[in-house]
Design an enzyme around this catalytic site. Structure first.
Site, PDB file in Angstrom:
ATOM      1  N   ASP A  64      34.399  37.534  32.794  1.00 58.21           N
ATOM      2  CA  ASP A  64      35.502  38.396  33.135  1.00 58.21           C
ATOM      3  C   ASP A  64      36.500  38.246  31.982  1.00 58.21           C
ATOM      4  O   ASP A  64      36.460  37.269  31.258  1.00 58.21           O
ATOM      5  CB  ASP A  64      36.102  37.869  34.448  1.00 58.21           C
TER       6      ASP A  64
ATOM      7  N   ASP B 298      37.724  34.084  36.984  1.00 57.25           N
ATOM      8  CA  ASP B 298      38.829  33.223  37.415  1.00 57.25           C
ATOM      9  C   ASP B 298      39.086  33.353  38.909  1.00 57.25           C
ATOM     10  O   ASP B 298      39.978  32.719  39.447  1.00 57.25           O
ATOM     11  CB  ASP B 298      40.103  33.509  36.628  1.00 57.25           C
TER      12      ASP B 298
ATOM     13  N   ASP C 166      37.307  38.803  41.788  1.00 57.90           N
ATOM     14  CA  ASP C 166      35.890  38.858  41.416  1.00 57.90           C
ATOM     15  C   ASP C 166      34.985  37.961  42.261  1.00 57.90           C
ATOM     16  O   ASP C 166      33.869  37.653  41.880  1.00 57.90           O
ATOM     17  CB  ASP C 166      35.666  38.621  39.916  1.00 57.90           C
TER      18      ASP C 166
HETATM   19  P1  ADP Z   1      39.934  41.962  34.499  1.00 59.51           P
HETATM   20  O1  ADP Z   1      38.722  42.759  34.718  1.00 59.51           O
HETATM   21  O2  ADP Z   1      40.334  41.986  33.041  1.00 59.51           O
HETATM   22  O3  ADP Z   1      39.863  40.576  35.018  1.00 59.51           O
HETATM   23  P2  ADP Z   1      41.296  43.120  36.808  1.00 59.51           P
HETATM   24  O4  ADP Z   1      40.024  43.574  37.403  1.00 59.51           O
HETATM   25  O5  ADP Z   1      42.065  42.105  37.535  1.00 59.51           O
HETATM   26  O6  ADP Z   1      41.147  42.660  35.277  1.00 59.51           O
HETATM   27  O7  ADP Z   1      42.236  44.371  36.600  1.00 59.51           O
HETATM   28  C1  ADP Z   1      41.794  45.459  35.843  1.00 59.51           C
HETATM   29  C2  ADP Z   1      42.921  46.353  35.465  1.00 59.51           C
HETATM   30  O8  ADP Z   1      43.511  46.886  36.638  1.00 59.51           O
HETATM   31  C3  ADP Z   1      44.033  45.671  34.728  1.00 59.51           C
HETATM   32  O9  ADP Z   1      43.790  45.649  33.336  1.00 59.51           O
HETATM   33  C4  ADP Z   1      45.223  46.548  35.070  1.00 59.51           C
HETATM   34  O10 ADP Z   1      45.247  47.676  34.226  1.00 59.51           O
HETATM   35  C5  ADP Z   1      44.910  47.002  36.478  1.00 59.51           C
HETATM   36  N1  ADP Z   1      45.563  46.168  37.479  1.00 59.51           N
HETATM   37  C6  ADP Z   1      44.962  45.365  38.370  1.00 59.51           C
HETATM   38  N2  ADP Z   1      45.854  44.759  39.174  1.00 59.51           N
HETATM   39  C7  ADP Z   1      47.056  45.175  38.772  1.00 59.51           C
HETATM   40  C8  ADP Z   1      48.397  44.901  39.181  1.00 59.51           C
HETATM   41  N3  ADP Z   1      48.672  44.052  40.184  1.00 59.51           N
HETATM   42  N4  ADP Z   1      49.390  45.525  38.519  1.00 59.51           N
HETATM   43  C9  ADP Z   1      49.134  46.351  37.532  1.00 59.51           C
HETATM   44  N5  ADP Z   1      47.920  46.639  37.087  1.00 59.51           N
HETATM   45  C10 ADP Z   1      46.885  46.073  37.685  1.00 59.51           C
HETATM   46 MG    MG Z   2      40.039  39.091  36.500  1.00 61.08          MG
END
Ligand code: ADP
Ligand code: MG
Length: 636
Positions: A337, A529, A533
């Site tokens: 991730d 993390d 996920d």
């Molecule tokens: P990653 O796949 O990098 O671990 P996430 O799946 O947690 O990231 O989130 C993917 C995207 O969704 C983030 O890059 C952001 O653009 C958006 N996002 C998720 N949660 C939030 C939040 N609480 N506030 C703003 N944007 C969010």
């Molecule tokens: Mg993440």
């Protein structure tokens, strides 16, 4: 050594001394033996050291027979030694062999129990995180020492210099540096001040901390870790399962083989008109029994995995069962991730763009909408906005995984998230020209601009990918919900083989399934993390959660938990697993090979009972010494 082991040692020494005296006596005073023409005196004389050293084995064998589960090592040893002594009485007049079988078997048993006790103590010393007491501050302002189990959530505890934090909590007063090495295996001290979270099991190195507990003792980090380690032994690896099954079939099989060896050849000889020496064939059968004792395997294989799990824990790697060592050793693809795994997950606001109503307004609205979220983005926005955030005006919060949040703030509908979120509400968003993560903000359906935030790649990220390649892992993949540009930049910096961006949590799941299908014979590990996920963590062949001590869902879903957030530990976990399996297979091959050779020699009448017992105890000692090596993982 504990009391029981010391007692066994005394019995062994006494019994050995008596046997040496007896044989010396026999040798030097041969003439005196004339006073015992029937040989009964000698028989009873040898029975003393035999019973002294072996009575517990004989008892256990007897209990096994009574419970209709006779076929174990105790049975083998009892039959072989009694057989040899009876044979001595009726034929050779020599009882030393029978008594020696018992003596050496006990030496082996003692050695093994000391080795197991030692690794157990090693592991618990390494895992010395269980707090014995807590200093509870009462309402009157006094401090009372209580059992951590009795402390209610929300109580105030005092942690003095040198003490362990007993229960997870938040610092309400004081600053200090914490030694987290018992949890993470790293001795980098962590500075904490008011408002920071502290995990149980850390040691307060300086100053006085007052903390408000956020969990009960049983749900605290230290208890959870100990639970994990203690339960790990219930999930068996394939070599362990193999050994259990092997012993169940093998031991009765050799007993019947020994019976056949004692009866069939002499019968055959008699039937074909030749003379047969019954005593010789029975002795061969008894020797066969001693040789075939499977204790080296039965003991050393579980011990190997026990030591491996213990060694891994001491490096901050919790493996939830020895079966996962195999998965770790066979990894072909590692999927990471992005946020919080390969990057720090600590965003800094680097700009607010296209904001007609002013930067501060956009930041404030976003921070308020995010006020309930635990996502790293939310935390950074709250931090950037300043301290005066009151959640009172925030209602109807909905967090959409992989997109962002929507909430009602002071009566206005606020949406903060990525392009996908804006698209879902048909709001036209402005693309950002800079590289980074972008949080678009809309209020009542009107676009209010976006906040550009930047995350930092973890220092160890590039080294991790390189280490994995060196371990022969063909493919490293990064998955992220972030947009393409930001993802590409990070992937390029780290040297990741493949990257897939703009994925919703369910897309990540699908991608992981695809990647799993694309490979055969090797496993796929997903490293995350734990923030949104958990489904992927449990779906992957091997789920590795990192820095996840705060997140229960991740600990539940994962197979391997890394106690800090250093991705290099993934490579280390693989090396530990490979070492552990290598040792297990070495022991299996070595023990079975030696046994087979000795069995053939025994059946042919070449191996004596002396050789048999030396081979048996020798193999066991070597196998146990080899197994204990699995504990040593510091420099892997
Ligand atoms: P990653 O796949 O990098 O671990 P996430 O799946 O947690 O990231 O989130 C993917 C995207 O969704 C983030 O890059 C952001 O653009 C958006 N996002 C998720 N949660 C939030 C939040 N609480 N506030 C703003 N944007 C969010
Ligand atoms: Mg993440």
């Amino acid at each position: 050594m504990n009391k029981r082991q010391k007692k066994t040692l005394t019995r062994i020494i006494l019994s050995a001394a008596i046997m040496i005296l007896l044989s010396g006596f026999q040798y030097f005073f041969r003439d005196l033996l004339d006073i015992d023409p029937s040989g009964w005196l000698k028989f009873f004389a040898y029975l003393v050291p035999y019973i002294l050293v072996g009575y517990d084995i004989l008892l256990k064998a007897w209990k096994g027979i009574k419970h209709r589960q006779p076929f174990d090592e105790n049975f083998l040893m009892a039959v072989a030694s009694i057989g040899a002594i009876v044979l001595g009485r009726v034929r050779t007049g020599d009882y030393a062999e029978g008594a020696a079988v018992m003596l050496f078997y006990q030496i082996g048993e003692l050695f093994q129990s000391v080795a197991i006790g030692k690794s157990r103590r090693n592991i618990s010393a390494l895992m010395d995180i269980r707090p014995d007491s807590a200093n509870l501050e009462t309402e009157a302002g006094q401090v009372e020492t209580v059992d951590p189990d009795e402390v209610e959530t929300g109580s105030i505890l005092v942690v003095r210099t040198g003490e362990k934090v007993p229960i997870d909590g938040i610092v309400v007063e004081g600053t200090s540096s914490l030694d987290t090495s018992a949890l993470t295996g790293e001795s980098v001290p962590r500075t904490v001040r008011e408002g920071d979270e502290v995990l149980s099991g850390c040691i307060n190195q300086q100053g006085l901390l007052r903390i408000r507990t956020t969990r009960e003792f049983g749900d605290s980090t230290a208890s959870k870790i100990l639970d994990l380690v203690e339960n790990a032994s219930s999930r068996k690896s394939r070599p362990e399962a193999f050994i259990t099954k092997f012993a169940r079939i093998y031991t009765p099989a050799v007993c019947f083989a020994a019976l056949a060896l004692a009866l069939l050849p002499p019968l055959f000889l008699l039937l074909t008109g030749q003379s047969a020496d019954w005593g010789d064939w029975i002795m061969r059968a008894l020797t066969f029994l001693v040789i075939s004792c499977p204790c080296a395997l039965v003991i050393s294989i579980p011990l190997t995995f026990f030591a491996g799990i213990g060694g891994a824990s001491s490096s901050g790697i919790l493996v939830k069962g020895s079966n996962y060592f195999e998965g770790l050793a066979k990894i072909g693809t590692v999927v990471f991730d992005k946020t919080g795994t390969m990057t720090e997950g600590v965003f800094e606001v680097s700009g607010v763009h296209h904001a007609p109503a002013g930067e501060q307004y956009v930041l404030r609205m976003a921070a308020l909408a995010e006020s309930y979220s635990t996502h790293p983005i939310a935390q950074s926005l709250r931090r950037a906005c300043g301290a005066e955030i009151s959640r009172d005006s925030v209602t109807d919060v909905r967090e959409i995984s992989g997109q962002g949040v929507i909430a009602t703030v002071e009566g206005h509908q606020v949406a903060a998230g990525n392009e996908k979120l804006m698209d879902a509400f048909s709001i036209q968003s402005e693309p950002c020209s800079s590289v980074g993560t972008v949080v678009h903000v809309a209020v009542d359906g009107v676009y209010q601009g976006h906040i550009l935030i930047a995350d930092q790649v973890k220092p160890a990220a590039a080294a991790t990918v390189e280490a994995l390649h060196q371990l022969g892992i063909g493919k490293t993949v990064m998955l992220t919900g972030d947009h393409q540009k930001a993802a590409q930049a990070v992937a390029a910096e780290i040297g990741m083989d493949e990257v897939y961006a703009e994925l919703l949590p369910e897309d990540k799941l699908r991608k992981v399934e695809e990647l799993m299908q694309a490979q055969t014979g090797r496993t796929l590990a997903f490293v995350g993390d734990g923030i949104n996920d958990a489904p992927v963590l449990s779906r992957a062949d091997l789920g590795i959660a990192m820095g996840a001590l705060g997140s229960d869902a991740a600990i539940e879903a994962a197979d391997v938990v890394l106690m800090d957030d250093n991705p290099l530990k993934v490579a280390k976990a693989i090396r530990i697993a490979r070492k552990c399996l290598r040792i297990a297979y070495q022991n299996i091959v070595f023990a079975i090979a030696v046994k087979l050779i000795c069995l053939v020699l025994g059946a042919l009448g070449i191996a004596s009972m002396w050789l048999a017992i030396f081979a048996d105890v020798g193999v066991m000692v070597l196998a146990v010494l080899n197994a204990v090596r699995a504990l040593r993982v510091k420099n892997l």
